[in-house]
Scaffold this motif. Sequence first.
Motif, short mmCIF file in Angstrom:
data_model
loop_
_atom_site.label_atom_id
_atom_site.label_comp_id
_atom_site.label_asym_id
_atom_site.label_seq_id
_atom_site.Cartn_x
_atom_site.Cartn_y
_atom_site.Cartn_z
N GLY A 17 0.79 -1.22 0.00
CA GLY A 17 0.00 0.00 0.00
C GLY A 17 0.83 1.27 0.00
O GLY A 17 0.28 2.36 -0.10
N ALA A 18 2.15 1.15 0.11
CA ALA A 18 3.00 2.35 0.07
C ALA A 18 2.87 3.00 -1.30
O ALA A 18 2.71 2.33 -2.32
CB ALA A 18 4.45 1.99 0.35
N LYS A 19 2.92 4.32 -1.32
CA LYS A 19 2.81 5.04 -2.59
C LYS A 19 3.64 6.31 -2.54
O LYS A 19 3.94 6.83 -1.47
CB LYS A 19 1.36 5.34 -2.92
N ILE A 20 4.01 6.77 -3.73
CA ILE A 20 4.74 8.03 -3.86
C ILE A 20 3.97 8.92 -4.80
O ILE A 20 3.38 8.46 -5.79
CB ILE A 20 6.19 7.81 -4.34
N SER A 21 3.95 10.21 -4.47
CA SER A 21 3.27 11.18 -5.33
C SER A 21 4.13 12.42 -5.46
O SER A 21 5.02 12.68 -4.64
CB SER A 21 1.87 11.50 -4.78
N VAL A 22 3.85 13.20 -6.50
CA VAL A 22 4.67 14.36 -6.84
C VAL A 22 3.78 15.55 -7.17
O VAL A 22 2.66 15.39 -7.66
CB VAL A 22 5.61 14.03 -8.02
N SER A 23 4.31 16.75 -6.91
CA SER A 23 3.62 17.99 -7.24
C SER A 23 4.67 19.05 -7.58
O SER A 23 5.80 18.97 -7.11
CB SER A 23 2.77 18.48 -6.06
N ASP A 24 4.28 20.02 -8.37
CA ASP A 24 5.20 21.12 -8.66
C ASP A 24 5.07 22.26 -7.65
O ASP A 24 5.79 23.25 -7.73
CB ASP A 24 5.04 21.63 -10.09
N ALA A 25 4.15 22.11 -6.69
CA ALA A 25 3.98 23.12 -5.64
C ALA A 25 3.71 22.40 -4.32
O ALA A 25 2.99 21.40 -4.29
CB ALA A 25 2.82 24.05 -5.97
N GLU A 26 4.24 22.93 -3.23
CA GLU A 26 4.10 22.28 -1.94
C GLU A 26 2.63 22.10 -1.54
O GLU A 26 2.25 21.10 -0.98
CB GLU A 26 4.84 23.08 -0.87
N SER A 27 1.81 23.09 -1.85
CA SER A 27 0.39 23.00 -1.51
C SER A 27 -0.45 22.63 -2.74
O SER A 27 -1.68 22.76 -2.72
CB SER A 27 -0.10 24.31 -0.91
N GLY A 28 0.21 22.16 -3.79
CA GLY A 28 -0.50 21.81 -5.02
C GLY A 28 -1.11 20.42 -4.96
O GLY A 28 -1.08 19.74 -3.93
N THR A 29 -1.66 20.01 -6.07
CA THR A 29 -2.25 18.68 -6.20
C THR A 29 -1.13 17.67 -6.45
O THR A 29 -0.32 17.85 -7.37
CB THR A 29 -3.25 18.65 -7.36
N PHE A 30 -1.10 16.63 -5.63
CA PHE A 30 -0.09 15.59 -5.78
C PHE A 30 -0.64 14.46 -6.64
O PHE A 30 -1.78 14.05 -6.47
CB PHE A 30 0.33 15.04 -4.40
N THR A 31 0.17 13.99 -7.57
CA THR A 31 -0.20 12.90 -8.47
C THR A 31 0.61 11.66 -8.10
O THR A 31 1.84 11.71 -8.04
CB THR A 31 0.10 13.27 -9.94
N GLU A 32 -0.11 10.56 -7.85
CA GLU A 32 0.57 9.30 -7.52
C GLU A 32 1.25 8.73 -8.76
O GLU A 32 0.69 8.76 -9.85
CB GLU A 32 -0.43 8.29 -6.97
N ILE A 33 2.44 8.22 -8.58
CA ILE A 33 3.15 7.50 -9.64
C ILE A 33 2.89 6.02 -9.38
O ILE A 33 3.32 5.49 -8.35
CB ILE A 33 4.65 7.82 -9.64
N PRO A 34 2.18 5.35 -10.29
CA PRO A 34 1.78 3.97 -10.03
C PRO A 34 2.92 2.96 -10.16
O PRO A 34 3.98 3.27 -10.70
CB PRO A 34 0.71 3.70 -11.08
N ASP A 35 2.65 1.76 -9.68
CA ASP A 35 3.52 0.60 -9.84
C ASP A 35 4.84 0.69 -9.09
O ASP A 35 5.87 0.18 -9.53
CB ASP A 35 3.77 0.29 -11.32
N LEU A 36 4.80 1.33 -7.91
CA LEU A 36 5.98 1.41 -7.06
C LEU A 36 6.35 0.02 -6.56
O LEU A 36 5.49 -0.72 -6.07
CB LEU A 36 5.68 2.34 -5.87
N GLN A 37 7.61 -0.35 -6.69
CA GLN A 37 8.08 -1.65 -6.23
C GLN A 37 9.04 -1.57 -5.05
O GLN A 37 9.09 -2.49 -4.24
CB GLN A 37 8.77 -2.41 -7.37
N GLU A 38 9.84 -0.50 -4.97
CA GLU A 38 10.82 -0.40 -3.89
C GLU A 38 10.91 1.03 -3.39
O GLU A 38 10.97 1.97 -4.17
CB GLU A 38 12.22 -0.82 -4.37
#
Length: 147
Positions: A17-38
Amino acid sequence: MALTLTLSAGTGTSTVGAKISVSDAESGTFTEIPDLQEVPEMGGDPEQIDVTTLKDTVKRSIPGVKDLGDLSFVFLYSKANYLELNEKLDSKTKYFWKVEFSDGLIMSFEAIPNLKLAGGGVNTALTYSINMSLQSEIVPSSTSTGE
């Protein structure tokens, strides 16, 4: 003042269930990057500054700057995801990242990403990594879910 801790024995936590997400702004909308393995180790040790003198009988040191190193996250390869990330994530731009675990722990940081397609071999799935050049401390926080 004495150190007082209220720790309890844990039961362990799975990385499922661990996931990583990214945004171009600290208070912006974060988008999950799927298929994290490590997920890499997150944290660091301070460099040791030698303060030993000729009168000392043991080596002495004091903590210096903390070295967090770089982080490398591994993902199961998807052509569409890899190409989109390669196109949209600039390897000279700082982004905001969040790693979330199933128990509600969140690790937040700023980093400059670099995408790298992994090598392959017999009976191995193709993967890619996003290597992070950290630009901030890694800040732990928690959601209200989990333990």
